[in-house]
Design a protein around this motif. Structure first.
Motif, mmCIF file in Angstrom:
data_model
loop_
_atom_site.group_PDB
_atom_site.id
_atom_site.type_symbol
_atom_site.label_atom_id
_atom_site.label_comp_id
_atom_site.label_asym_id
_atom_site.label_seq_id
_atom_site.Cartn_x
_atom_site.Cartn_y
_atom_site.Cartn_z
ATOM 1 N N VAL A 55 0.862 -1.184 0.000
ATOM 2 C CA VAL A 55 0.000 0.000 0.000
ATOM 3 C C VAL A 55 0.897 1.232 0.000
ATOM 4 O O VAL A 55 2.081 1.155 0.307
ATOM 5 C CB VAL A 55 -0.949 0.042 1.223
ATOM 6 N N ARG A 56 0.321 2.379 -0.332
ATOM 7 C CA ARG A 56 1.051 3.642 -0.260
ATOM 8 C C ARG A 56 0.168 4.698 0.380
ATOM 9 O O ARG A 56 -1.006 4.849 0.039
ATOM 10 C CB ARG A 56 1.489 4.117 -1.650
ATOM 11 N N LYS A 57 0.752 5.400 1.310
ATOM 12 C CA LYS A 57 0.060 6.514 1.962
ATOM 13 C C LYS A 57 -0.002 7.706 1.019
ATOM 14 O O LYS A 57 0.944 7.965 0.269
ATOM 15 C CB LYS A 57 0.834 6.883 3.225
ATOM 16 N N LEU A 58 -1.101 8.419 1.054
ATOM 17 C CA LEU A 58 -1.233 9.685 0.341
ATOM 18 C C LEU A 58 -0.956 10.794 1.351
ATOM 19 O O LEU A 58 -1.827 11.219 2.104
ATOM 20 C CB LEU A 58 -2.634 9.831 -0.259
ATOM 21 N N GLY A 59 0.300 11.233 1.403
ATOM 22 C CA GLY A 59 0.704 12.221 2.384
ATOM 23 C C GLY A 59 0.305 13.630 1.988
ATOM 24 O O GLY A 59 0.308 13.985 0.803
ATOM 25 N N ALA A 60 -0.052 14.442 2.978
ATOM 26 C CA ALA A 60 -0.418 15.830 2.718
ATOM 27 C C ALA A 60 0.768 16.591 2.129
ATOM 28 O O ALA A 60 1.912 16.364 2.532
ATOM 29 C CB ALA A 60 -0.877 16.501 4.011
ATOM 30 N N ALA A 70 -4.923 6.569 1.399
ATOM 31 C CA ALA A 70 -3.964 5.543 0.988
ATOM 32 C C ALA A 70 -4.502 4.819 -0.237
ATOM 33 O O ALA A 70 -5.713 4.824 -0.513
ATOM 34 C CB ALA A 70 -3.716 4.551 2.119
ATOM 35 N N ILE A 71 -3.580 4.177 -0.970
ATOM 36 C CA ILE A 71 -3.969 3.400 -2.142
ATOM 37 C C ILE A 71 -3.337 2.016 -2.066
ATOM 38 O O ILE A 71 -2.270 1.820 -1.488
ATOM 39 C CB ILE A 71 -3.538 4.087 -3.461
ATOM 40 N N ALA A 72 -4.034 1.062 -2.647
ATOM 41 C CA ALA A 72 -3.535 -0.295 -2.840
ATOM 42 C C ALA A 72 -4.064 -0.739 -4.197
ATOM 43 O O ALA A 72 -4.751 0.029 -4.890
ATOM 44 C CB ALA A 72 -4.023 -1.222 -1.723
ATOM 45 N N GLU A 73 -3.746 -1.953 -4.590
ATOM 46 C CA GLU A 73 -4.227 -2.433 -5.882
ATOM 47 C C GLU A 73 -5.757 -2.422 -5.911
ATOM 48 O O GLU A 73 -6.419 -3.117 -5.149
ATOM 49 C CB GLU A 73 -3.718 -3.852 -6.148
ATOM 50 N N GLY A 74 -6.338 -1.597 -6.773
ATOM 51 C CA GLY A 74 -7.779 -1.521 -6.910
ATOM 52 C C GLY A 74 -8.485 -0.806 -5.780
ATOM 53 O O GLY A 74 -9.725 -0.831 -5.706
ATOM 54 N N VAL A 75 -7.730 -0.161 -4.893
ATOM 55 C CA VAL A 75 -8.318 0.475 -3.712
ATOM 56 C C VAL A 75 -7.793 1.896 -3.565
ATOM 57 O O VAL A 75 -6.601 2.145 -3.732
ATOM 58 C CB VAL A 75 -7.977 -0.316 -2.424
ATOM 59 N N LYS A 76 -8.697 2.818 -3.252
ATOM 60 C CA LYS A 76 -8.323 4.191 -2.943
ATOM 61 C C LYS A 76 -9.180 4.662 -1.778
ATOM 62 O O LYS A 76 -10.412 4.646 -1.853
ATOM 63 C CB LYS A 76 -8.533 5.114 -4.150
ATOM 64 N N ILE A 77 -8.528 5.051 -0.695
ATOM 65 C CA ILE A 77 -9.212 5.555 0.483
ATOM 66 C C ILE A 77 -8.778 6.994 0.718
ATOM 67 O O ILE A 77 -7.573 7.275 0.763
ATOM 68 C CB ILE A 77 -8.881 4.694 1.721
ATOM 69 N N ALA A 142 -8.118 -4.310 0.178
ATOM 70 C CA ALA A 142 -7.599 -4.991 -1.006
ATOM 71 C C ALA A 142 -7.615 -6.505 -0.815
ATOM 72 O O ALA A 142 -7.978 -7.251 -1.733
ATOM 73 C CB ALA A 142 -6.178 -4.516 -1.301
ATOM 74 N N LEU A 143 -7.244 -6.969 0.366
ATOM 75 C CA LEU A 143 -7.237 -8.413 0.620
ATOM 76 C C LEU A 143 -8.655 -8.976 0.649
ATOM 77 O O LEU A 143 -8.895 -10.097 0.189
ATOM 78 C CB LEU A 143 -6.510 -8.710 1.924
ATOM 79 N N ARG A 144 -9.596 -8.206 1.165
ATOM 80 C CA ARG A 144 -10.999 -8.640 1.131
ATOM 81 C C ARG A 144 -11.468 -8.778 -0.314
ATOM 82 O O ARG A 144 -12.154 -9.747 -0.670
ATOM 83 C CB ARG A 144 -11.874 -7.628 1.875
ATOM 84 N N ALA A 145 -11.064 -7.832 -1.156
ATOM 85 C CA ALA A 145 -11.448 -7.893 -2.571
ATOM 86 C C ALA A 145 -10.838 -9.101 -3.268
ATOM 87 O O ALA A 145 -11.392 -9.587 -4.264
ATOM 88 C CB ALA A 145 -11.016 -6.605 -3.276
ATOM 89 N N HIS A 146 -9.708 -9.583 -2.749
ATOM 90 C CA HIS A 146 -9.054 -10.759 -3.320
ATOM 91 C C HIS A 146 -9.604 -12.060 -2.730
ATOM 92 O O HIS A 146 -9.051 -13.131 -2.987
ATOM 93 C CB HIS A 146 -7.549 -10.685 -3.120
ATOM 94 N N GLY A 147 -10.642 -11.964 -1.926
ATOM 95 C CA GLY A 147 -11.344 -13.168 -1.486
ATOM 96 C C GLY A 147 -10.989 -13.688 -0.116
ATOM 97 O O GLY A 147 -11.372 -14.819 0.221
ATOM 98 N N ALA A 148 -10.279 -12.916 0.697
ATOM 99 C CA ALA A 148 -9.960 -13.374 2.052
ATOM 100 C C ALA A 148 -11.246 -13.675 2.814
ATOM 101 O O ALA A 148 -12.177 -12.865 2.825
ATOM 102 C CB ALA A 148 -9.140 -12.325 2.796
#
Length: 211
Positions: A55-60, A70-77, A142-148
């Protein structure tokens, strides 16, 4: 106020707290970079495979350590309150996201090339601590989206009032909930930055690979 000697110490203590998680097919996911050091100790102690949740933080813009999201594969919060309070424009947010997506792709290629499938399994998501919670929630989403099938978020320290989204995280394990919380590093005697090389070495160690 140091609570942990270093990330290895935190990982060993966290592993003991995870004794109630008995799924033999669980996978331990560390959030790079520092979270992988903690996660490696959990994986070793529990006899479970280790992987990276990139994941990567979206810093101010004016304070990069403060997460707007933050962002991950297929995820943006995105934390809209943080964006508004920081006076961050949509253009500034887009610029930060564009830069972080480049780093997200790089780290995914470097750390997550051989990640085992989490579909139908328990994912134990580990970081060296929670500050705003944005990166942890992006990883879990992201892990939930991958079926965890079950997601356990486990961290050594977090703000006393912070809780993960119950729709995303099934169990939250935190060793210390702290009222006067400024930054994760304040709770470690040694909070030396973890290198890409150390993360790669830990991920390639001869740990169980699961079925």
């Amino acid at each position: 106020m140091s609570i942990f000697a270093d990330r290895v110490d935190a990982g060993r203590q966290l592993a003991a707290a995870l004794e109630t998680v008995s799924d033999p097919r669980a996978i331990v996911f560390g959030i790079p970079r520092g979270g992988v050091v903690v996660a490696a100790e959990v994986a070793r102690a529990r006899g479970l495979p280790l992987a990276a949740a990139v994941v990567r933080k979206l810093g101010a813009p004016a304070h990069e350590e403060y997460a707007m999201g933050a962002i991950a594969e297929g995820v943006k919060i995105v934390n809209t309150d943080a964006v508004r309070q920081g006076g961050v424009t949509p253009e500034q947010l887009a610029t930060v996201e564009e830069s972080e997506r480049v780093e997200l792709d790089r780290r995914t290629r470097l750390f997550a090339a051989s990640t085992p499938s989490v579909s139908g399994r328990t994912a134990i998501v580990v970081d060296d601590g929670v500050a705003t919670g944005a990166t942890a929630m992006a990883a879990c989403t992201a892990l939930r989206a991958h079926g965890a099938a079950r997601i356990v978020l486990a961290v050594p320290v977090a703000p006393a009032k912070w809780l993960p989204d119950a729709d995303v995280v099934d169990d939250f394990i935190c060793l210390r909930r702290v009222r006067d919380f400024w930054a994760v590093g304040q709770f470690y005697a040694d909070f030396t930055q973890t290198s890409d090389g150390e993360v790669a070495r830990l991920l390639s160690r001869d740990l169980p690979v699961g079925e």
